[in-house]
Motif scaffolding. Structure first.
Motif, PDB file in Angstrom:
ATOM      1  N   GLN A  74      55.609  18.779 -33.753  1.00 16.96           N
ATOM      2  CA  GLN A  74      56.183  19.584 -32.682  1.00 16.96           C
ATOM      3  C   GLN A  74      57.311  20.470 -33.199  1.00 16.96           C
ATOM      4  O   GLN A  74      57.429  21.637 -32.801  1.00 16.96           O
ATOM      5  CB  GLN A  74      56.699  18.699 -31.546  1.00 16.96           C
ATOM      6  N   TYR A  75      58.154  19.939 -34.077  1.00 23.30           N
ATOM      7  CA  TYR A  75      59.181  20.781 -34.705  1.00 23.30           C
ATOM      8  C   TYR A  75      58.521  21.958 -35.423  1.00 23.30           C
ATOM      9  O   TYR A  75      58.991  23.099 -35.349  1.00 23.30           O
ATOM     10  CB  TYR A  75      59.992  19.993 -35.733  1.00 23.30           C
ATOM     11  N   VAL A  76      57.442  21.647 -36.133  1.00 23.72           N
ATOM     12  CA  VAL A  76      56.752  22.686 -36.900  1.00 23.72           C
ATOM     13  C   VAL A  76      56.246  23.790 -35.976  1.00 23.72           C
ATOM     14  O   VAL A  76      56.465  24.986 -36.229  1.00 23.72           O
ATOM     15  CB  VAL A  76      55.585  22.068 -37.699  1.00 23.72           C
ATOM     16  N   TYR A  77      55.590  23.407 -34.880  1.00 24.44           N
ATOM     17  CA  TYR A  77      55.001  24.420 -33.995  1.00 24.44           C
ATOM     18  C   TYR A  77      56.081  25.217 -33.262  1.00 24.44           C
ATOM     19  O   TYR A  77      55.922  26.425 -33.058  1.00 24.44           O
ATOM     20  CB  TYR A  77      54.038  23.762 -33.006  1.00 24.44           C
ATOM     21  N   ASP A  78      57.176  24.566 -32.909  1.00 21.81           N
ATOM     22  CA  ASP A  78      58.263  25.291 -32.243  1.00 21.81           C
ATOM     23  C   ASP A  78      58.904  26.302 -33.196  1.00 21.81           C
ATOM     24  O   ASP A  78      59.182  27.454 -32.816  1.00 21.81           O
ATOM     25  CB  ASP A  78      59.330  24.314 -31.740  1.00 21.81           C
ATOM     26  N   ALA A  79      59.124  25.884 -34.428  1.00 20.98           N
ATOM     27  CA  ALA A  79      59.706  26.799 -35.410  1.00 20.98           C
ATOM     28  C   ALA A  79      58.735  27.915 -35.770  1.00 20.98           C
ATOM     29  O   ALA A  79      59.136  29.072 -36.001  1.00 20.98           O
ATOM     30  CB  ALA A  79      60.111  26.033 -36.667  1.00 20.98           C
ATOM     31  N   LEU A  80      57.447  27.592 -35.800  1.00 23.13           N
ATOM     32  CA  LEU A  80      56.425  28.600 -36.098  1.00 23.13           C
ATOM     33  C   LEU A  80      56.393  29.670 -35.014  1.00 23.13           C
ATOM     34  O   LEU A  80      56.288  30.875 -35.318  1.00 23.13           O
ATOM     35  CB  LEU A  80      55.066  27.920 -36.225  1.00 23.13           C
ATOM     36  N   LEU A 109      51.663  27.541 -42.332  1.00 24.12           N
ATOM     37  CA  LEU A 109      50.916  27.848 -41.113  1.00 24.12           C
ATOM     38  C   LEU A 109      51.109  29.293 -40.670  1.00 24.12           C
ATOM     39  O   LEU A 109      50.223  29.870 -40.021  1.00 24.12           O
ATOM     40  CB  LEU A 109      51.326  26.901 -39.987  1.00 24.12           C
ATOM     41  N   ALA A 110      52.240  29.888 -41.014  1.00 17.22           N
ATOM     42  CA  ALA A 110      52.498  31.272 -40.613  1.00 17.22           C
ATOM     43  C   ALA A 110      51.460  32.231 -41.170  1.00 17.22           C
ATOM     44  O   ALA A 110      51.145  33.253 -40.550  1.00 17.22           O
ATOM     45  CB  ALA A 110      53.894  31.699 -41.069  1.00 17.22           C
ATOM     46  N   THR A 111      50.896  31.909 -42.315  1.00 13.61           N
ATOM     47  CA  THR A 111      49.907  32.802 -42.920  1.00 13.61           C
ATOM     48  C   THR A 111      48.493  32.230 -42.934  1.00 13.61           C
ATOM     49  O   THR A 111      47.528  32.981 -43.048  1.00 13.61           O
ATOM     50  CB  THR A 111      50.306  33.139 -44.375  1.00 13.61           C
ATOM     51  N   ASN A 112      48.369  30.910 -42.823  1.00 11.19           N
ATOM     52  CA  ASN A 112      47.046  30.284 -42.906  1.00 11.19           C
ATOM     53  C   ASN A 112      46.497  29.816 -41.568  1.00 11.19           C
ATOM     54  O   ASN A 112      45.295  29.601 -41.441  1.00 11.19           O
ATOM     55  CB  ASN A 112      47.106  29.085 -43.870  1.00 11.19           C
ATOM     56  N   GLY A 113      47.385  29.617 -40.581  1.00 10.96           N
ATOM     57  CA  GLY A 113      46.936  29.217 -39.261  1.00 10.96           C
ATOM     58  C   GLY A 113      46.473  27.776 -39.188  1.00 10.96           C
ATOM     59  O   GLY A 113      46.594  27.012 -40.141  1.00 10.96           O
ATOM     60  N   LYS A 129      48.503  32.947 -49.425  1.00 11.21           N
ATOM     61  CA  LYS A 129      49.863  32.662 -49.888  1.00 11.21           C
ATOM     62  C   LYS A 129      50.789  32.462 -48.691  1.00 11.21           C
ATOM     63  O   LYS A 129      50.773  33.262 -47.747  1.00 11.21           O
ATOM     64  CB  LYS A 129      50.364  33.817 -50.754  1.00 11.21           C
ATOM     65  N   PRO A 130      51.607  31.412 -48.672  1.00  5.49           N
ATOM     66  CA  PRO A 130      52.514  31.187 -47.543  1.00  5.49           C
ATOM     67  C   PRO A 130      53.658  32.188 -47.542  1.00  5.49           C
ATOM     68  O   PRO A 130      53.857  32.926 -48.526  1.00  5.49           O
ATOM     69  CB  PRO A 130      53.042  29.777 -47.794  1.00  5.49           C
ATOM     70  N   LEU A 131      54.402  32.222 -46.444  1.00  8.61           N
ATOM     71  CA  LEU A 131      55.647  32.990 -46.465  1.00  8.61           C
ATOM     72  C   LEU A 131      56.561  32.410 -47.538  1.00  8.61           C
ATOM     73  O   LEU A 131      56.571  31.206 -47.774  1.00  8.61           O
ATOM     74  CB  LEU A 131      56.362  32.909 -45.104  1.00  8.61           C
ATOM     75  N   PRO A 132      57.316  33.256 -48.226  1.00  5.98           N
ATOM     76  CA  PRO A 132      58.207  32.722 -49.267  1.00  5.98           C
ATOM     77  C   PRO A 132      59.252  31.790 -48.663  1.00  5.98           C
ATOM     78  O   PRO A 132      59.813  32.064 -47.606  1.00  5.98           O
ATOM     79  CB  PRO A 132      58.846  33.977 -49.863  1.00  5.98           C
ATOM     80  N   LEU A 133      59.500  30.693 -49.347  1.00  2.00           N
ATOM     81  CA  LEU A 133      60.415  29.667 -48.871  1.00  2.00           C
ATOM     82  C   LEU A 133      61.513  29.426 -49.899  1.00  2.00           C
ATOM     83  O   LEU A 133      61.229  29.217 -51.086  1.00  2.00           O
ATOM     84  CB  LEU A 133      59.656  28.362 -48.613  1.00  2.00           C
TER      85      LEU A 133
END
Length: 395
Positions: A74-80, A109-113, A129-133
């Motif tokens: 849930q944290y992940v989806y809210d932040a996404l 998830l921002a780039t791969n869904g 490739k994911p967003l740079p972290l």
């Protein structure tokens, strides 16, 4: 021919004052950052400092501060959602392992869904490739800033998912020991034993290789020699420096060699009883080491001879016993509780032992242990850990 692969962040900035690099490095990666952090970092002023460094380098930022416990989907989806709404193109994690693991999942998830559970056990392999972290740890524990692993609790089935793929590796790690001075004693002890467990399990893992051995041994030495100093005197910057360096080395070691039985058993405890990961590792470590010892006597003896070069003439078994006993005594000095004294209800604990043992095995980590347990043996170890008295056990 045996070929070992080693995965690391593209860049690691380490040392006192390295936090100042965040603006310059973020500006190379994007124009607007999502900072995944928590209210503790805000209250300490670290978040405002981060904003200042970013602003000075022309990077806008928005905050997600809702990581209030170990990371959940849930944290992940809210932040996404916030990432997409604000059109952020770089992710910054500022905090402990929970913030960093959440940020890893968001970046992917921002780039791969899809759902984060789609990526457990390589059910889906990441192609985009994911967003740079940029990962900035504020505890000396998980080493997540230097691993390609994220651990996220699936709230639909209470399973703590250990997800490992190269795409989860941060682009940049900024490791500044000054940020760890604010860690309270209980956090210092829990995260410190977590890091020690990473290093120990990396060394005895069936997937260990010479590169990870070097990192693991160095980490074990740094952590065992400095954890009590950092615990008793949080402002001891030299001890904090060596602890966060050891934590990072332990992260590199286990990310490239894998963890074993302690971590496999620890995750279900966290998912079902919300015991912080580092503490649950510490609760399990001595009992699991005793169970495993006979199958890795030589490796434990090697650790002992590295830690105590002045001790001569001991057999492998005697040296292995010394290592396990000293780890047990360290946990005792750090006032590590057992599950019963932590407050886990015994009847509730007994009712889920089967699920916990199955979830532990399903995670894959126990298969890396020198001695691979059955489900019944894991249940027995859980029962031992429930009432384990560090102060009474001697080998």
């Amino acid at each position: 021919m045996n070929v070992a692969a080693v995965h690391l962040p593209k860049s690691i900035f380490y040392g006192q004052g390295s936090f100042e690099k965040i603006g310059e490095e973020a500006a190379k990666l994007g124009k607007k950052a999502l900072i995944i952090s928590d209210y503790v970092m805000r209250d300490l002023g670290n978040l405002e400092t981060c904003h200042t460094y970013l602003s000075e380098s022309g990077v806008d930022s928005v905050d997600f501060l809702e990581v209030a416990s170990e990371p959940t989907d849930q944290y992940v989806y809210d932040a996404l959602t916030l990432t997409k709404t604000e059109q952020c193109d770089v992710i910054i994690a500022l905090g402990g392992g929970s913030c960093i693991d959440t940020a890893k999942a968001v970046a992917v998830l921002a780039t791969n869904g899809g759902e984060i559970s789609d990526y457990m056990n390589l059910k889906t392999f990441l192609n985009v490739k994911p967003l740079p972290l940029i990962a900035i740890p504020t505890t000396a524990g998980t080493g997540s800033e230097a691993t390609d692993v994220t651990v996220i609790t699936n709230t639909s089935n209470d399973v703590k998912m250990m997800i490992k793929q190269p795409a989860f590796m941060p682009e940049i790690a900024i490791v500044d020991p000054v940020l760890t001075i604010s860690s309270p004693k209980n956090t210092t002890s829990a995260t410190g034993v977590d890091a020690l467990t990473h290093a120990l399990e990396a060394y005895i893992s069936r997937k260990a290789h010479p590169f990870t051995d070097h990192m693991a041994l160095s980490a074990i030495k740094l952590i065992t020699e400095n954890l009590l100093s950092a615990y008793h005197n949080g402002s001891d910057l030299e001890a904090r420096d060596k602890m966060i360096y050891g934590s990072m080395q332990a992260g590199i070691a286990f990310s490239n060699a894998s963890v074993c039985l302690v971590h496999g058993m620890s995750r279900p405890i966290g998912a079902l009883f919300h015991v912080p990961h580092g503490i649950s590792n510490a609760m399990l470590l001595p009992a699991v080491l005793e169970y495993t010892k006979d199958s890795c006597v030589t490796r434990l003896a090697e650790i002992g001879r590295f830690l105590y070069p002045e001790v001569k003439g001991l057999t492998d078994e005697a040296m292995a016993n010394r290592v396990v006993t000293n780890i047990l005594e360290l946990c005792q000095s750090l006032h590590i509780p057992n599950l019963k004294t932590w407050g886990v209800d015994e009847a509730e604990f007994e009712s889920v032992l089967g699920k916990m043992a199955k979830d532990a095995l399903d995670s894959g980590s126990p298969a890396n242990n020198p001695k691979v347990p059955t489900e019944a043996e894991i249940i027995s170890l859980y029962r031992q850990a429930y009432v384990y008295e560090h102060s009474l056990k001697k080998l």
